[in-house]
Scaffold this active site. Structure first.
Site, PDB file in Angstrom:
ATOM      1  CE  LYS A  32      16.748  49.799  73.860  1.00 32.07           C
ATOM      2  NZ  LYS A  32      18.155  49.495  73.560  1.00 32.07           N
ATOM      3  CB  THR A  33      19.475  44.416  74.439  1.00 27.20           C
ATOM      4  OG1 THR A  33      19.461  45.806  74.753  1.00 27.20           O
ATOM      5  CG2 THR A  33      20.910  43.987  74.171  1.00 27.20           C
ATOM      6  CG  ASP A 217      19.913  49.884  70.583  1.00 33.55           C
ATOM      7  OD1 ASP A 217      18.668  49.859  70.702  1.00 33.55           O
ATOM      8  OD2 ASP A 217      20.683  49.714  71.539  1.00 33.55           O
ATOM      9  CD  GLU A 218      18.046  53.319  73.205  1.00 37.63           C
ATOM     10  OE1 GLU A 218      16.955  53.874  72.938  1.00 37.63           O
ATOM     11  OE2 GLU A 218      18.282  52.766  74.294  1.00 37.63           O
ATOM     12  CD  GLN A 248      12.073  54.065  76.840  1.00 34.50           C
ATOM     13  OE1 GLN A 248      13.005  54.034  77.641  1.00 34.50           O
ATOM     14  NE2 GLN A 248      11.620  52.973  76.236  1.00 34.50           N
ATOM     15  NE  ARG A 600      13.797  54.139  82.865  1.00 33.63           N
ATOM     16  CZ  ARG A 600      13.857  53.386  81.775  1.00 33.63           C
ATOM     17  NH1 ARG A 600      14.879  52.576  81.590  1.00 33.63           N
ATOM     18  NH2 ARG A 600      12.884  53.388  80.880  1.00 33.63           N
TER      19      ARG A 600
END
Length: 717
Positions: A32-33, A217-218, A248, A600
């Site tokens: 995503k970044t 973002d997020e 998430q 993770r």
């Protein structure tokens, strides 16, 4: 357009869809970044959007810095002109320019947590309210929630119960004091901007004209105030791109509202939705296991993470007889994987639902010589509440310990100030007494008020009463009495923020430790317990910056990744947390949390639990977490304690030795040993310590060290 070549088809679509509202549902590890930074570069290079007309909002300064660095690598110095930062930094920028419309001067101060608490304490004094019954932190949490919902003091309900009425009163006075101090708190920054935009359309129009594109973002972590802010800013062009993943969303306790991302298309009619489902982080088996769990949630958009990576190892599930067997398995698995795969310690992460679970793991790692570091937390025995409790117990064991006395004499607050303690210390020094002994002569201490004298005398009586009951109370009963009668427990219970709950759990976990040292003689048991803690802290000398296993809560792991991940304590009532059984929506939040934990992992994922666990002072049978049962069996393998050729595992660090003794009984004076931290040494004394062996070892560089035989990472040479 060369910067688009390394993107997959859906990432490229998310970058090049530039007009109108866009929701990018970015699964874990889907890049995503990269999409956000490449999208900004694309707007500037191919659509000639001036950098200063783009706003990119993140949740942390670290994320903003990472995004800016990536953008600079794509477009060079012009990246500096993009308005990029946290919600708070964006609002500070706006208020510095136009704060007059929001009722604040340009040179306003921003009060941090300690300053906010000081203001609330002043308010409580003025209102003649007791800060013991109404903890400032708890009041501030309530005020913060109100501001996140954009509720002003005037709008705060006053017809509720005593607590609600009190919050309303304190909120009003708190804001008045901030106003007089020309100060804002962090929640004010966003709330003031939103209110200004709503009440002054001309100011809103100015910023809508200035910013052509809004990127967030997020987005799943936004609260109501943040949601309203970005919606207002995007009101003219509709060019808003939000990136997030409802699977998430794990910060509801901080005010995050999952509806913001789930209802994006309703809020922005005609919005495009692009799903990033290709995962670049994990193997097929890890993703398959994670997907099979999260699809049990109902509050989510349908998606399925996939990867071009190989199948990889199946997810390993281990159920130990106890928490000690679970910890030993974890340590053995780390050693074996390092041997087989050449992994470094830093490649391993231990994730748990609450920090209270770290104690047994820490002790096993120290015994095994495995370096570790606590991320977003401190080691069990270094946590404030544990150090406070140990200080109380040391004072009971040895009243002449001035260090322990000073730590707890006013913890919790008893009205014993620094001036009083200075005068008591002077008296003690003059007559060569310990501080505790000086309490018997308070009439002779100059300058101590009657109120302070009563408080000191009461504290002395408390300690003496515990000492008198050493012969009648068990060790765990003594610990309980100290926590309850000192007021320490009540003080924490009245503070309802997330940290207070974790501190309570840590204190309850200490009861499990105390239980292990009960033999029937509390005086001896207390001494053995305190000796044990002192020794285990002495061995704990690893450099936290060195190559070490990372240990952290799942919340702290968000945004991180590791080749090997252990998720421990997967039992009903722990993970999922017990409160999920009665709080609406909490079970789905817990399931999102386990999903974050599982995703993770890059190469290996271990899920562990115990059949019974000594937790919060009691030994209880434990049921396997329902989340483990939700995993599709084709992705999972269950193993026993002999997995990977491991030796049989001990169920607890036993302190009893039979006539023939255990492995540690073979240590004799003159034995040469190798210690994993201190190196080569020689045993110079062997003593009994509560059923275990206390070894005194001479090291050429370190001098004499005392260690417990079952605990120390030593081998005979």
């Amino acid at each position: 357009m060369d910067y688009l070549q390394d993107l997959n088809s859906m990432q490229r679509l998310a970058v090049t869809t530039v007009e109108g509202p866009l929701l990018v549902v970015a699964g874990a590890g889907s890049g995503k970044t990269r999409v956000l930074t490449t999208r900004i570069a694309h707007l500037i290079r191919d659509h000639q959007v001036p950098p200063y007309r783009i706003v990119a909002v993140t949740f942390t300064n670290k994320a903003a810095q990472e995004m800016r660095e990536r953008l600079e690598s794509l477009i060079g110095p012009s990246a500096a002109h993009v308005v990029m930062g946290t919600f708070h930094s964006l609002c500070v920028r706006i208020l510095r320019a136009d704060g007059a419309y929001a009722g604040c001067a340009r040179d306003f101060q921003i009060f941090d947590d300690s300053e906010q608490q000081a203001v609330v304490r002043d308010v409580l004094r003025e209102l003649n309210l007791d800060p013991q019954r109404l903890p400032p932190k708890r009041l501030l949490a309530a005020i913060s929630r109100a501001k996140e919902e954009l509720v002003t003091p005037e709008e705060y309900p006053t017809n509720g119960d005593f607590w609600e009425q009190t919050v309303a009163k304190v909120y009003t006075h708190y804001q008045q004091k901030l106003q007089r101090s020309n100060a804002l708190d962090f929640d004010d920054l966003i709330m003031r901007v939103v209110r200004m935009f709503q009440e002054h359309p001309e100011v809103l129009g100015k910023y809508q004209e200035r910013y052509d594109h809004i990127l967030v973002d997020e987005y799943q972590d936004t609260n109501r105030a943040q949601y309203v802010l970005v919606r207002l800013l995007a009101g003219r062009t509709g060019n808003i791109c939000v990136v997030g993943d409802e699977d998430q969303s794990i910060y509801a306790f901080r005010g995050a509202d999952i509806r913001n991302i789930l209802e994006f298309e309703k809020d922005f009619p005609g919005a495009a939705v692009i799903k990033l489902e290709e995962n670049y982080r994990s193997t097929k088996n890890i993703l398959g296991a994670a997907n099979s769990v999260i699809r049990n949630n109902t509050e989510r958009k349908e998606k399925n993470l996939w990867t071009q990576r190989g199948e990889g190892e199946k997810v390993t599930f281990f159920q130990g007889a106890s928490e000690w067997e679970e910890a030993r398995f974890t340590a053995d698995a780390i050693r074996e994987l390092r041997r087989r795969s050449g992994l470094a310690f830093r490649d391993f992460a231990i994730l748990y639902r609450t920090h209270a679970l770290s104690r047994v793991l820490e002790e096993e790692f120290m015994r095994s010589g495995i370096p570790y570091r606590i991320v977003s937390g401190v080691r069990f025995y270094e946590r404030k509440e544990i150090k406070d409790l140990l200080a109380y117990l040391r004072l009971v064991h040895n009243p002449d310990s001035d260090v322990s006395f000073l730590r707890v004499v006013n913890t919790p607050r008893r009205g014993i100030g620094a001036t009083t303690l200075d005068r008591l210390s002077s008296y003690a020094r003059q007559f060569e007494l310990s501080l505790f002994a000086s309490l018997s002569y308070l009439d002779g201490v100059d300058g101590i008020s009657t109120k302070a004298s009563r408080a000191l005398s009461g504290f002395g009586s408390l300690v003496n009463s515990w000492r008198e009951r050493l012969v009648s109370l068990s060790l765990t009963a003594l610990v309980t009495a100290v926590l309850e009668e000192s007021g320490y427990l009540a003080d924490l219970q009245s503070d309802r923020d997330e940290d207070a709950q974790e501190r309570l759990e840590n204190l309850q976990e200490f009861m499990s430790l105390a239980k292990q040292f009960e033999t029937g003689s509390t005086v001896e048991d207390l001494g053995t317990l305190l000796e044990y803690v002192a020794l285990i802290s002495d061995v704990d000398t690893y450099d936290t910056q060195a190559d070490a296993v990372s240990m952290m809560t799942v919340h702290a792991s968000k945004g991180l990744e590791f080749p090997v991940v252990f998720v421990v304590g997967l039992e009903e009532g722990i993970f999922p947390h017990a409160r999920s059984a009665w709080e609406d929506g909490q079970l789905e939040e817990e399931r999102r949390l386990i999903y974050v934990a599982m995703t993770r992992a890059q190469e290996y994922l271990f899920l562990t639990c115990a059949r019974q666990r000594t937790l919060f002072g009691a030994v209880k049978p434990s049921a396997v977490s329902s989340f483990v049962r939700e995993i599709d069996p084709r992705y999972l393998k269950e193993v026993g304690s002999s997995f990977l050729g491991f030796s049989s595992l001990q169920t607890a660090p036993t302190r009893q030795r039979g006539a023939e003794g255990g492995p540690e009984a073979a240590f004799r004076v003159g034995d040469k040993i190798d210690h994993k931290v201190w190196g080569r040494g020689m045993v110079v004394a062997v003593d009994d310590s509560g059923g275990d062996l206390l070894l005194t070892i001479a090291f050429p560089e370190q001098g004499l060290k005392k260690v417990l035989a079952h605990l120390a990472p030593i081998t005979k040479v």
